[in-house]
Design an enzyme around this catalytic site. Sequence first.
Site, mmCIF file in Angstrom:
data_model
loop_
_atom_site.group_PDB
_atom_site.id
_atom_site.type_symbol
_atom_site.label_atom_id
_atom_site.label_comp_id
_atom_site.label_asym_id
_atom_site.label_seq_id
_atom_site.Cartn_x
_atom_site.Cartn_y
_atom_site.Cartn_z
ATOM 1 C CG ASP A 118 -65.049 -34.196 -9.540
ATOM 2 O OD1 ASP A 118 -64.075 -34.241 -8.371
ATOM 3 O OD2 ASP A 118 -66.181 -34.625 -9.340
ATOM 4 C CG LEU A 134 -67.777 -36.135 0.592
ATOM 5 C CD1 LEU A 134 -68.930 -36.826 1.153
ATOM 6 C CD2 LEU A 134 -67.083 -35.284 1.463
ATOM 7 N NE ARG A 135 -66.765 -38.973 -8.462
ATOM 8 C CZ ARG A 135 -67.609 -38.233 -9.462
ATOM 9 N NH1 ARG A 135 -67.243 -36.883 -9.453
ATOM 10 N NH2 ARG A 135 -68.565 -38.619 -9.810
ATOM 11 N N GLY A 136 -62.274 -36.219 -3.847
ATOM 12 C CA GLY A 136 -61.093 -35.968 -3.305
ATOM 13 C C GLY A 136 -60.656 -36.548 -1.901
#
Length: 343
Positions: free
Chosen positions: A201, A282-284
């Site tokens: 991730d 919320l990295r995506g």
Amino acid sequence: MFANRPIFPFTAIVGQEEMKLSLILNVIDPKIGGVMIMGDRGTGKSTTVRALVDLLPEILVVVDDPFNSDPEDPENMSDFVREKINNHESVLTKTKKISMVDLPLGATEDRVCGTIDLEKALTEGIKAFEPGLLAQANRGILYVDEVNLLDDHLVDVLLDAAASGWNTVEREGISISHPARFILIGSGNPEEGELRPQLLDRFGLHAQIGTVQDPELRVQIVEQRAAFDESPLAFREKYEQQQNKLTDLLFSARQRLNHVQIDSNLRMKISHVCATLNIDGLRGDIVTNRAAKALACFEGRQYVTSEDILKVIPLCLRHRLRKDPLETIDSGEKVRETFQKIF
């Protein structure tokens, strides 16, 4: 780092578009957060990453500072440089190529983070710090080949530094911090084991590469490699013009990045895709927005289109999908299908 031996030119690499695009986007916007390149043995992963060194633009650094401090950005300065500036002392600067640092698999934690010379600290009363690889990699690229074979505690150290942008070394009550902002590039072979999800991730993009199956392309790759091995300098000369063109393009894209805009409707749809795919955190969303802007900038446009998003969204989300423990990382088909439904 690789100045003494000729490097295979980036523009001469045939195929592997996904990997090349991921690397280029990270050079344009280092805040994308690096790239994880997974693929079979002998598919040119290391060759491509090392070829990137040639294209990297120059940056302004402080002379005699081991951390590549940015003289214009207080966030990216070592304490030594900040003190000088606060005391209104003159700071000498120079430009140098963005550096790429190779992290060897057998590296110790001291080699990676740096060490404090306790003897000097105790006898002379000064903080004596021997910088490590993270100091060299600040504002540059840190490349870890076979990242899935790296010791877990070293991986944690790398991730902490990559996430915070700082490296802190503590020994016997003495603590030293320095900036460590780098693009983390990892490569690996899926046969040697998967990476932990929390590690995956942290990589902004995930490029999957396979062996080229088209016989004509395979012949072309073999011929190119043979020509390069026979006479590296002559081969590089042949591609010099293309290399210079790409370097200029990357430099101007880095300058223009802040002017690229993405419509709020498109942002909404990106987040809708992430929510539909049940992606944790919320990295995506953040990475997809950044990568789409970098791609639009690279292609010389001021506005992001849905085609830009379609091109980058599998790279940004495929390694973040929750998956059955027995299946390997989805090739991006699931992401593309969800994208088509929502857009």
